[in-house]
Design an enzyme around this catalytic site. Structure first.
Site, PDB file in Angstrom:
ATOM      1  N   GLU A 144      65.945  88.982  80.992  1.00 20.26           N
ATOM      2  CA  GLU A 144      65.527  87.318  80.714  1.00 20.26           C
ATOM      3  C   GLU A 144      64.190  87.642  79.823  1.00 20.26           C
ATOM      4  O   GLU A 144      63.226  88.032  80.511  1.00 20.26           O
ATOM      5  CB  GLU A 144      65.540  86.304  81.448  1.00 20.26           C
ATOM      6  CG  GLU A 144      64.652  84.810  80.665  1.00 20.26           C
ATOM      7  CD  GLU A 144      64.732  83.785  82.227  1.00 20.26           C
ATOM      8  OE1 GLU A 144      64.837  83.167  81.980  1.00 20.26           O
ATOM      9  OE2 GLU A 144      65.490  84.585  83.161  1.00 20.26           O
ATOM     10  N   CYS A 172      69.844  83.403  83.852  1.00 22.64           N
ATOM     11  CA  CYS A 172      69.131  83.542  84.718  1.00 22.64           C
ATOM     12  C   CYS A 172      69.829  82.007  85.553  1.00 22.64           C
ATOM     13  O   CYS A 172      71.274  82.518  86.429  1.00 22.64           O
ATOM     14  CB  CYS A 172      67.998  83.459  84.739  1.00 22.64           C
ATOM     15  SG  CYS A 172      66.888  83.588  85.944  1.00 22.64           S
ATOM     16  N   LYS A 179      68.706  78.854  76.693  1.00 24.03           N
ATOM     17  CA  LYS A 179      68.434  78.764  77.833  1.00 24.03           C
ATOM     18  C   LYS A 179      69.398  77.056  78.301  1.00 24.03           C
ATOM     19  O   LYS A 179      68.205  76.021  77.652  1.00 24.03           O
ATOM     20  CB  LYS A 179      67.505  78.681  78.512  1.00 24.03           C
ATOM     21  CG  LYS A 179      67.919  78.678  80.266  1.00 24.03           C
ATOM     22  CD  LYS A 179      66.578  79.301  81.097  1.00 24.03           C
ATOM     23  CE  LYS A 179      66.770  79.976  82.404  1.00 24.03           C
ATOM     24  NZ  LYS A 179      66.020  80.561  83.104  1.00 24.03           N
TER      25      LYS A 179
END
Length: 267
Positions: free
Chosen positions: A41, A143, A109
């Site tokens: 990330e 994540c 995300k």
């Protein structure tokens, strides 16, 4: 498909330094005939909460230009993370390029990490992405998304490989490893978790990058340090397992949706 988990210690907000590291690893990937390299990330900056300074506009992004050139030079597909800052709005992205530098996917995300203040600085995305890398259906996630199994079930209807790029601190490493295996087993697909290592922004990261098979077998696991961890995956393994143990055929998503709405109304 030959995949490299590109675990790196990118430090913190040091783009030029990390470009040099990534360039070296991508040249190594070429030598080892890797098809697809996956980086953590926010690959070049680390997990920055300063998107106004370190985020980039995709129309004129030095980081995107860098990875495009590296993909073409090394003839390797690349998955990398990028903080984007456009029109006063920041989003956290995972981008996939093919071996010619063409963009295949650009995922924002969906779940900014509110516990770590990410949600104060970044707006969550609202769409999933699916692409094909060397003919393999792939869906990228990031994540904290790992804690939300619903989106994995959605993308795994088509995707057989799900990269999860991360900046997951050492303090919660057992959660990371357990959830990677759970998502692989639940979705009967390959889960490729690539985490950063080292120190950055006041946090410690051990890495624990992992490749997990559709049956939950850990095919590769690396703790700390920089480097490529190479694993060969056979897509037919996911197909064969889904056919022999057809869990997805027993799912009832329409009913789940109804039950969810009824539960919300009761509250």
């Amino acid at each position: 498909m030959r995949i490299a988990l590109g675990q790196i210690d990118m430090g913190f907000e040091e783009k030029e330094k990390t470009m040099t590291l990534c360039s070296r690893l991508l040249a190594e990937a070429k030598e080892k005939q890797v098809d697809f390299v996956i980086f953590p990330e926010m690959t070049l900056t680390g997990f920055t909460l300063n998107p106004e300074t370190y985020g980039e506009d995709r129309k004129n992004s030095p980081s995107m230009a860098f990875f495009r050139e590296e993909a073409k030079k090394n003839h390797v597909a690349i998955c990398y993370g990028l903080p984007v800052y456009e029109n006063g709005v920041a989003t956290n992205h995972c981008i996939i390029l093919d071996e010619n530098g063409n963009q295949l996917a650009d995922y924002a995300k969906i779940h900014p990490f509110s516990f770590g203040a990410e949600a104060k600085h970044y707006t969550g995305g609202n769409a999933l992405q699916l692409c094909e890398v060397k003919g393999v259906p792939v869906a990228p996630l990031i994540c904290y998304d790992l804690r939300f199994p619903e989106i994995f079930q959605i993308v795994s209807e088509q995707a057989k490989v799900i990269p999860v790029i991360a900046s997951w601190p050492t303090a919660r490493r057992e959660h990371w490893m357990t959830l990677l295996k759970a998502r692989a087993i639940e979705n009967q697909c390959f889960i490729l978790g690539v985490n950063r290592s080292g120190e950055g922004g006041g946090l410690s990261y051990i890495g624990d990058s992992m490749a997990v098979s559709p049956t939950g077998e850990v095919l590769a696991h690396v703790e700390g340090g920089n480097g490529l961890t190479i694993v060969d995956i056979d897509l037919s393994e996911a197909d064969a397992y889904r056919n022999s143990f057809p869990v997805k055929a027993d799912r009832k998503p329409a009913l789940y949706h109804t039950l969810w709405e009824e539960n919300i109304k009761q509250k």
